[in-house]
Design a protein around this motif. Structure first.
Motif, PDB file in Angstrom:
ATOM      1  N   LYS A 102       0.838  -1.191   0.000  1.00 45.79           N
ATOM      2  CA  LYS A 102       0.000   0.000   0.000  1.00 45.79           C
ATOM      3  C   LYS A 102       0.874   1.243   0.000  1.00 45.79           C
ATOM      4  N   SER A 103       0.568   2.141  -0.903  1.00 42.08           N
ATOM      5  CA  SER A 103       1.278   3.406  -0.995  1.00 42.08           C
ATOM      6  C   SER A 103       0.250   4.520  -1.016  1.00 42.08           C
ATOM      7  N   ASP A 104       0.284   5.357   0.011  1.00 44.01           N
ATOM      8  CA  ASP A 104      -0.750   6.380   0.197  1.00 44.01           C
ATOM      9  C   ASP A 104      -2.110   5.684   0.292  1.00 44.01           C
ATOM     10  N   ASP A 105      -3.015   5.958  -0.631  1.00 40.74           N
ATOM     11  CA  ASP A 105      -4.348   5.364  -0.559  1.00 40.74           C
ATOM     12  C   ASP A 105      -4.556   4.261  -1.595  1.00 40.74           C
ATOM     13  N   LEU A 106      -3.500   3.820  -2.237  1.00 38.45           N
ATOM     14  CA  LEU A 106      -3.635   2.829  -3.301  1.00 38.45           C
ATOM     15  C   LEU A 106      -2.810   1.581  -2.983  1.00 38.45           C
ATOM     16  N   ASN A 108      -0.633  -1.491  -4.593  1.00 37.82           N
ATOM     17  CA  ASN A 108       0.122  -1.938  -5.761  1.00 37.82           C
ATOM     18  C   ASN A 108       0.251  -3.457  -5.699  1.00 37.82           C
ATOM     19  N   THR A 117      -2.917  -1.683  -9.979  1.00 35.96           N
ATOM     20  CA  THR A 117      -3.173  -0.723  -8.908  1.00 35.96           C
ATOM     21  C   THR A 117      -4.660  -0.724  -8.588  1.00 35.96           C
ATOM     22  N   LYS A 119      -7.841   0.590  -5.483  1.00 35.22           N
ATOM     23  CA  LYS A 119      -8.213   1.341  -4.279  1.00 35.22           C
ATOM     24  C   LYS A 119      -8.508   0.406  -3.113  1.00 35.22           C
ATOM     25  N   ASN A 324     -16.427   9.769   0.800  1.00 32.69           N
ATOM     26  CA  ASN A 324     -15.304  10.516   0.253  1.00 32.69           C
ATOM     27  C   ASN A 324     -15.743  11.556  -0.764  1.00 32.69           C
TER      28      ASN A 324
END
Length: 327
Positions: A102-106, A108, A117, A119, A324
């Protein structure tokens, strides 16, 4: 790179149910399965009959018609395969997921073939991939298998079946009826109470009449090329043997769950952390579905009581998406 709303790891019945639910609700999704459609069911014994009736194996209210009340493996394969093909589900087969970060809100997702990728991630990988090893010398010999497929292979052979679960009992009975000399080695004092109710009396009677030899309160201690050493209440025995089916159960891929960052309980159950109201784990946007939710309690979740996970998860994702948007 395209960003999916959901990537579903596992193309079994519950993974398929999640894909159907995502498609109905207009979410972009991808199912990734390391083998064929419903890989675990494909690897079940050829003649296996389900404990559940066909209506309890249905997903998305799509009727499952079988010849008998309790369907067999080939009927289940047909049912779930037709659901995938008829609904043109977005599924990649024979593609193993090797990493999820997970990188930020996504998220991989890396597979043996590609990178994606998303969510959200749904892990619906079941528990049939890793056998519970006995941990005795000789367990890695070619004569030993932790999976059972076809009784024909064992005809006219001396076969030892270790275990007394549904899979062990089915294997013992089928192989005996195809001409194998079957011996069961059972740790417990009797055949397990969870064995299918129409099968349990059959194996008990075959043991009573001597058609199948059984050693209860016993443990295999060592597997040799031509025999198995068994500790019994009457002492240690050396039983001549050609093949061994060590059908002592299976477990989820805990290493994969831990790699994802999912918390597991410290006890022997190794229960993964998730909110039963949403099926979301301790990682935001990472969900669990199906039998994997039970950790080592592999008898807790089945298709019939975990198919509800699909609408629960998709409902949670839709709710968070709406929140959101309104922020």
């Amino acid at each position: 790179m395209k960003v999916y709303d959901i990537i579903i790891v596992g193309g079994g019945p519950i993974g398929i149910a999640c894909g159907l639910e995502a498609k109905k609700n207009g979410l972009s999704y991808l199912i990734i399965e390391k083998g064929p459609i419903v890989n675990s069911l494909f690897n079940y014994p050829i003649n296996m009959q389900f404990f559940s009736s066909s209506d309890l194996l249905e997903i998305d209210n799509i009727p499952f018609i079988s010849k008998e009340a309790k369907p067999k493996r080939n009927e289940a394969l047909e049912y779930y395969r037709r659901i995938v093909t008829s609904n043109q589900l977005n599924i990649h087969l024979f593609e193993k997921v090797t990493d999820v970060k997970k990188s930020d809100d996504l998220f991989n997702v890396t597979t043996e073939k590609e990178r994606y990728t998303s969510k959200n991630i749904i892990v619906a990988t079941g528990f049939y991939d890793i056998p519970n090893l006995i941990g005795i010398p000789g367990e890695n010999l070619p004569k030993v298998s932790h999976y059972y497929k076809d009784p024909h292979f064992y005809a006219s052979q001396k076969l030892i079946v270790i275990g007394a679960s549904n899979s062990a009992v089915d294997a013992a009975l089928e192989c005996y009826r195809k001409g194998a000399d079957v011996t069961m080695v059972v740790r417990e004092p009797e055949i397990g109470q969870r064995v299918k109710y129409w099968v349990r009396p059959d194996v008990i009677n075959r043991i009573k009449e001597g058609s199948i030899q059984a050693y209860f309160n016993s443990n295999a201690k060592e597997i040799l090329e031509d025999a198995v050493i068994v500790d019994t209440p009457e002492g240690t025995l050396r039983i001549e043997n050609d093949f061994v089916l060590a059908l002592t159960g299976y477990m989820p891929n805990f290493e994969f769950l831990e790699k994802l960052g999912i918390q597991l309980s410290d006890d022997e159950k190794r229960l993964p952390s998730y909110d039963p109201e949403t099926m979301e784990t301790n990682i935001d946007g990472l969900y669990l579905a199906g039998v994997i939710c039970g950790g080592m309690e592999t008898h807790k979740w089945f298709i019939e009581n975990s198919r509800i996970h699909a609408p629960i998860i998709i409902g949670s994702i839709l709710k968070k998406t709406a929140q959101n948007v309104n922020v």
